[in-house]
Write a protein that holds these residues in place. Structure first.
Motif, PDB file in Angstrom:
ATOM      1  N   ILE A  55      45.531  35.909  28.156  1.00 17.01           N
ATOM      2  CA  ILE A  55      44.509  35.226  27.384  1.00 17.01           C
ATOM      3  C   ILE A  55      44.864  33.983  27.765  1.00 17.01           C
ATOM      4  CG2 ILE A  55      43.970  34.454  25.175  1.00 17.01           C
ATOM      5  CD1 ILE A  55      44.847  36.929  23.974  1.00 17.01           C
ATOM      6  N   GLY A  56      45.922  33.321  28.246  1.00 17.71           N
ATOM      7  CA  GLY A  56      46.068  31.907  28.583  1.00 17.71           C
ATOM      8  C   GLY A  56      45.359  31.791  30.079  1.00 17.71           C
ATOM      9  N   ALA A  57      45.259  32.925  30.976  1.00 17.87           N
ATOM     10  CA  ALA A  57      44.703  32.894  32.214  1.00 17.87           C
ATOM     11  C   ALA A  57      43.259  32.757  31.995  1.00 17.87           C
ATOM     12  CB  ALA A  57      45.108  34.257  32.865  1.00 17.87           C
ATOM     13  N   LYS A  58      42.723  33.571  30.939  1.00 24.66           N
ATOM     14  CA  LYS A  58      41.358  33.406  30.602  1.00 24.66           C
ATOM     15  C   LYS A  58      40.772  32.014  30.193  1.00 24.66           C
ATOM     16  CE  LYS A  58      38.382  34.590  26.660  1.00 24.66           C
ATOM     17  NZ  LYS A  58      38.117  35.315  25.564  1.00 24.66           N
ATOM     18  N   TYR A  59      41.640  31.538  29.454  1.00 26.82           N
ATOM     19  CA  TYR A  59      41.344  29.986  29.047  1.00 26.82           C
ATOM     20  C   TYR A  59      41.138  29.114  30.062  1.00 26.82           C
ATOM     21  CZ  TYR A  59      41.011  31.675  24.196  1.00 26.82           C
ATOM     22  OH  TYR A  59      40.612  32.393  22.837  1.00 26.82           O
ATOM     23  N   LYS A  60      42.496  29.432  31.046  1.00 24.96           N
ATOM     24  CA  LYS A  60      42.624  28.414  31.931  1.00 24.96           C
ATOM     25  C   LYS A  60      41.108  28.592  33.032  1.00 24.96           C
ATOM     26  CE  LYS A  60      47.572  27.544  32.655  1.00 24.96           C
ATOM     27  NZ  LYS A  60      48.751  27.484  33.490  1.00 24.96           N
ATOM     28  N   ALA A  61      40.879  29.669  33.121  1.00 30.14           N
ATOM     29  CA  ALA A  61      39.584  30.011  34.281  1.00 30.14           C
ATOM     30  C   ALA A  61      38.637  29.451  33.706  1.00 30.14           C
ATOM     31  CB  ALA A  61      39.528  31.469  34.392  1.00 30.14           C
ATOM     32  N   ILE A  62      38.268  29.508  32.289  1.00 27.03           N
ATOM     33  CA  ILE A  62      37.222  29.094  31.771  1.00 27.03           C
ATOM     34  C   ILE A  62      37.045  27.555  31.827  1.00 27.03           C
ATOM     35  CG2 ILE A  62      35.771  28.726  29.327  1.00 27.03           C
ATOM     36  CD1 ILE A  62      36.842  31.803  28.757  1.00 27.03           C
ATOM     37  N   LYS A  63      38.170  26.831  31.565  1.00 28.26           N
ATOM     38  CA  LYS A  63      38.038  25.444  31.721  1.00 28.26           C
ATOM     39  C   LYS A  63      38.227  24.815  33.075  1.00 28.26           C
ATOM     40  CE  LYS A  63      40.264  25.161  27.173  1.00 28.26           C
ATOM     41  NZ  LYS A  63      41.607  24.809  26.324  1.00 28.26           N
ATOM     42  N   GLY A  64      38.412  25.743  34.122  1.00 28.75           N
ATOM     43  CA  GLY A  64      38.796  25.382  35.640  1.00 28.75           C
ATOM     44  C   GLY A  64      39.829  24.639  35.908  1.00 28.75           C
ATOM     45  N   VAL A  65      40.822  25.291  35.145  1.00 23.77           N
ATOM     46  CA  VAL A  65      42.114  24.752  35.297  1.00 23.77           C
ATOM     47  C   VAL A  65      42.864  25.776  36.385  1.00 23.77           C
ATOM     48  CG1 VAL A  65      44.484  24.316  34.243  1.00 23.77           C
ATOM     49  CG2 VAL A  65      42.335  23.729  33.137  1.00 23.77           C
ATOM     50  N   GLY A  66      43.906  25.330  37.089  1.00 20.45           N
ATOM     51  CA  GLY A  66      44.364  26.122  37.889  1.00 20.45           C
ATOM     52  C   GLY A  66      45.307  27.007  37.405  1.00 20.45           C
ATOM     53  N   LEU A  67      45.509  28.451  37.939  1.00 20.40           N
ATOM     54  CA  LEU A  67      46.275  29.413  37.516  1.00 20.40           C
ATOM     55  C   LEU A  67      47.461  29.546  38.422  1.00 20.40           C
ATOM     56  CD1 LEU A  67      43.259  29.816  36.478  1.00 20.40           C
ATOM     57  CD2 LEU A  67      43.856  32.321  36.351  1.00 20.40           C
ATOM     58  N   ASP A  68      48.474  30.193  37.791  1.00 21.37           N
ATOM     59  CA  ASP A  68      49.593  30.263  38.707  1.00 21.37           C
ATOM     60  C   ASP A  68      49.346  31.862  39.258  1.00 21.37           C
ATOM     61  OD1 ASP A  68      50.441  32.249  36.690  1.00 21.37           O
ATOM     62  OD2 ASP A  68      51.920  31.047  35.909  1.00 21.37           O
ATOM     63  N   ALA A  69      50.470  32.270  39.859  1.00 19.10           N
ATOM     64  CA  ALA A  69      50.038  33.535  40.809  1.00 19.10           C
ATOM     65  C   ALA A  69      49.967  34.739  39.583  1.00 19.10           C
ATOM     66  CB  ALA A  69      51.688  33.691  41.569  1.00 19.10           C
ATOM     67  N   ARG A  70      50.917  34.718  38.661  1.00 21.80           N
ATOM     68  CA  ARG A  70      50.610  35.881  37.819  1.00 21.80           C
ATOM     69  C   ARG A  70      49.440  35.827  36.909  1.00 21.80           C
ATOM     70  NH1 ARG A  70      50.774  37.192  32.286  1.00 21.80           N
ATOM     71  NH2 ARG A  70      51.620  39.128  31.983  1.00 21.80           N
ATOM     72  N   GLU A  71      48.943  34.440  36.724  1.00 19.11           N
ATOM     73  CA  GLU A  71      47.708  34.490  36.079  1.00 19.11           C
ATOM     74  C   GLU A  71      46.501  34.809  36.822  1.00 19.11           C
ATOM     75  OE1 GLU A  71      48.961  30.924  32.913  1.00 19.11           O
ATOM     76  OE2 GLU A  71      48.402  30.411  34.807  1.00 19.11           O
ATOM     77  N   THR A  72      46.667  34.517  38.113  1.00 17.19           N
ATOM     78  CA  THR A  72      45.434  34.757  39.105  1.00 17.19           C
ATOM     79  C   THR A  72      45.509  36.373  39.227  1.00 17.19           C
ATOM     80  OG1 THR A  72      46.059  32.668  40.175  1.00 17.19           O
ATOM     81  CG2 THR A  72      44.924  34.533  41.366  1.00 17.19           C
ATOM     82  N   GLU A  73      46.646  36.912  39.300  1.00 12.63           N
ATOM     83  CA  GLU A  73      46.553  38.367  39.337  1.00 12.63           C
ATOM     84  C   GLU A  73      46.080  39.074  38.345  1.00 12.63           C
ATOM     85  OE1 GLU A  73      47.816  42.503  39.169  1.00 12.63           O
ATOM     86  OE2 GLU A  73      48.499  40.998  37.834  1.00 12.63           O
ATOM     87  N   VAL A  74      46.424  38.789  36.929  1.00  7.99           N
ATOM     88  CA  VAL A  74      45.698  39.356  35.863  1.00  7.99           C
ATOM     89  C   VAL A  74      44.247  39.143  35.788  1.00  7.99           C
ATOM     90  CG1 VAL A  74      46.346  37.803  34.129  1.00  7.99           C
ATOM     91  CG2 VAL A  74      46.133  40.164  33.591  1.00  7.99           C
TER      92      VAL A  74
END
Length: 212
Positions: A55-74
């Motif tokens: 869910i954190g990765a989703k919100y970062k992606a929507i806001k255009g915030v950089g994702l870490d490696a695990r967030e990018t993978e999921v």
């Protein structure tokens, strides 16, 4: 024509819903040689957990915030699942009834892919379609028969077909047909056999419509 075939039973060759939808796919392939099938079994797909990290990765992606490696993978895995819906020309979905609803792994798939601006839109006032899929067929199996006026009316007990049919319409399926197979498993084996055979017949009657 690309058919997304969603299987939601863990019982493989022992599953009535998989047996019936596989028969439908075989009939489609025999009727039209340009049919391609993308089979998505929610139990063997190794779906990612839609947990705090996802869910954190989703919100970062929507806001255009950089994702870490695990967030990018999921988030990449979620986008890949979404892409399979976006590429589909038709959807075939089979589901057994579990506790008056759907198997939890099917709900997990829905929670992963049903992302705003990917499978649906929302402007703060109303929901809109993000896909344009001409036709879908849903195949539902259950052990009981839910009849209004009986002790187990569908309006109270059936949280399987109404939810899935609603969701498919929400994301952009324009024409939807459902085949419900009641009493697919019960103490009367002969009754179950006849019910499944009747369900298969009714399902296959939709092949030409589905492919047209």
């Amino acid at each position: 024509m690309n058919i997304l075939h969603i299987q939601s039973s863990p019982r493989a060759e022992s599953s009535n819903s998989i047996e019936l939808t596989n028969a439908f796919i075989s009939a489609c392939q025999a009727t039209k040689d340009t049919v391609s099938v993308d089979t998505l079994n929610v139990w063997t797909e190794n779906l990612p957990e839609f947990d705090a990290g996802a869910i954190g990765a989703k919100y970062k992606a929507i806001k255009g915030v950089g994702l870490d490696a695990r967030e990018t993978e999921v988030w990449t895995r979620i986008q890949s699942l979404i892409g399979r819906f976006q590429k589909a020309d038709r959807i075939l979905l089979g589901a057994p009834m579990w506790n008056f609803s759907v198997p939890y792994k099917l709900k997990q798939l829905i929670d992963l892919v049903a992302q705003r601006n990917f499978l649906f839109t929302y402007d703060g006032n109303e929901y809109g379609l993000a896909l344009s899929i001409d036709k879908a067929i849903t195949l539902y199996t259950r052990g009981s028969q839910f009849l209004e006026g009986s002790a187990i009316p569908a309006s109270r007990f059936d949280h399987q077909a109404p939810y899935i049919d609603f969701w498919l319409s929400l994301i952009g399926v324009h024409n939807l047909r459902s085949v419900i197979v009641d009493k697919a498993w019960n103490l009367d084996a002969k009754e179950s056999e006849l019910s499944i055979a009747d369900g298969k017949k009714r399902l296959l009657e939709n092949v030409d419509w589905f492919l047209s």
